[in-house]
Design a protein around this motif. Structure first.
Motif, short mmCIF file in Angstrom:
data_model
loop_
_atom_site.label_atom_id
_atom_site.label_comp_id
_atom_site.label_asym_id
_atom_site.label_seq_id
_atom_site.Cartn_x
_atom_site.Cartn_y
_atom_site.Cartn_z
N THR A 9 82.83 49.84 85.69
CA THR A 9 82.60 49.76 87.14
C THR A 9 81.17 50.13 87.58
OG1 THR A 9 83.67 51.91 87.31
CG2 THR A 9 85.00 50.03 87.87
N GLY A 11 78.64 50.41 85.61
CA GLY A 11 77.79 49.47 84.88
C GLY A 11 77.75 48.12 85.56
N SER A 198 82.28 55.83 78.42
CA SER A 198 81.76 54.46 78.43
C SER A 198 80.58 54.31 77.47
CB SER A 198 81.33 54.03 79.84
OG SER A 198 82.46 53.81 80.64
#
Ligand code: GDP
Length: 329
Positions: A9, A11, A198
């Motif tokens: 998100t 990113g 992430s």
């Protein structure tokens, strides 16, 4: 050519900015696959999907995930059949999971399946999974170990976190093209993605950290933390579980062995000064991306920071390939 390491998100918001200010053909994305899951028997890769959708113009910006304007009829029908419905997949989104799952069942790798899906959706950037091997982010909580999606989506990240591990990482190999994309890029950017769940899985794949250490371009990270909290989501809790303070200092610490430049919010000016005293280059700017303009402005600023300063001889004749559009001489 620039290389971006990214999750879903945060990113995707940054990539949405990048695609506005530079040609997508010049962007390679190395995407986290630690959140991937089998859902209703289908292979779902949430971060690859978000990045694919943003680059094909399909992303629902309201939700930050899935396809804009999607319907949820299949989800409803699966609920009526007594199947789990906590992971929301829209009908059009499901079509991508069906195609990817068929390609994988036919023996294609995740890289190949991603490239085929991207080709069909008109994505011009190169999207690479971090690895074609299964690496699974596991979150240890008092009720036991959970997959990232169980922790994040099913249980709303309410459980205390004891630790995080990346199952399968030590045996994984970077997907084809990943190492070369990092080492040969004119610049490497770490999106404002969760540093633990992430970017952490990407860095856990053997060879990727080493590639960052030998990258020829500058490496800049945009902080997903502003002040002492993440802009959204559980990054603070997860950073604490990994022994990192929830601050720009914690972000800098997560990337300290390879980072050249940290981009943080103007609200962190004082903390930035402290980091500069330790020798890190830190740039403060507006990092909250609400509008398309915010995203473009941040992307432009980051690209200008990593752009090699043209020498006086060069400046009159040539141009760096990734200098942001709109700032061309
Ligand atoms: P995930 O795979 O969906 O968790 O996606 P990411 O890891 O890419 O995105 C989550 C991170 O993005 C969170 O840690 C947020 O703090 C960060 N984030 C979200 N929106 C913004 C924003 O507008 N600016 C910044 N600087 N960070 C953001």
């Amino acid at each position: 050519m620039i290389c971006v390491l990214t999750g879903g998100t945060g990113g995707a918001k940054f990539v949405d900015g990048l695609r506005q200010v530079m040609p997508s053909e010049e962007i390679t994305l190395v995407v986290n696959t630690g959140d991937d899951l089998l859902w209703w028997g289908l292979y779902v890769s949430p971060d690859i999907d978000s990045i694919t959708y943003v680059l094909s113009g399909m992303l629902s910006r309201e939700r930050g995930w899935g396809v804009k304007g999607d319907t949820f009829l299949c989800l409803q029908a699966m609920g009526q059949l007594g199947e789990p419905t906590w992971f929301h997949t829209g009908d059009r989104d499901l079509a991508v999971h069906l195609l990817r799952s068929r390609l994988l069942a036919e023996g294609r790798t995740l890289s190949e399946a991603t490239s085929i899906v991207c080709g069909k959706l008109g994505v011009k950037a190169r999207i690479l999974p971090m690895s074609n091997s299964r690496v699974e982010t596991r979150v240890d909580t008092p009720i036991g170990e959970l997959s990232f999606e169980e922790y994040f989506v099913q249980r709303w990240y309410q459980d205390p976190v004891k630790s995080v591990r990346f199952a399968g990482a030590s045996d994984a190999e970077p997907a084809p093209g990943v190492i070369e994309a990092i080492t040969s890029a004119d610049a490497v950017l770490l999106a404002p993605s969760n540093p633990v769940t992430s970017i952490g899985p990407i860095l856990a794949v053997p060879g990727i950290r080493e590639a960052l250490l030998s990258a020829r371009g500058k490496i800049a990270a945009i902080s997903p933390i502003v002040g002492n909290s993440p802009v959204a989501g559980p990054a603070g809790i997860l950073m604490a579980a990994q022994g990192l303070p929830c601050s720009i200092a914690g972000v800098a610490q997560a990337y300290e062995d390879f980072l050249d430049i940290l981009v943080c919010d103007t609200r962190d000016a004082r903390a930035a000064d402290a980091l500069r005293k330790n020798g890190l280059r830190v740039q403060c700017t507006q990092t909250i991306m609400r509008s398309a303009e915010d995203k473009a402005a941040l992307a432009r600023e980051v690209l200008a920071l990593v752009s090699p300063a043209p020498s006086s001889a060069e400046s009159s004749t040539s141009d760096t390939s990734f200098r942001p559009l709109g700032r061309q001489p």
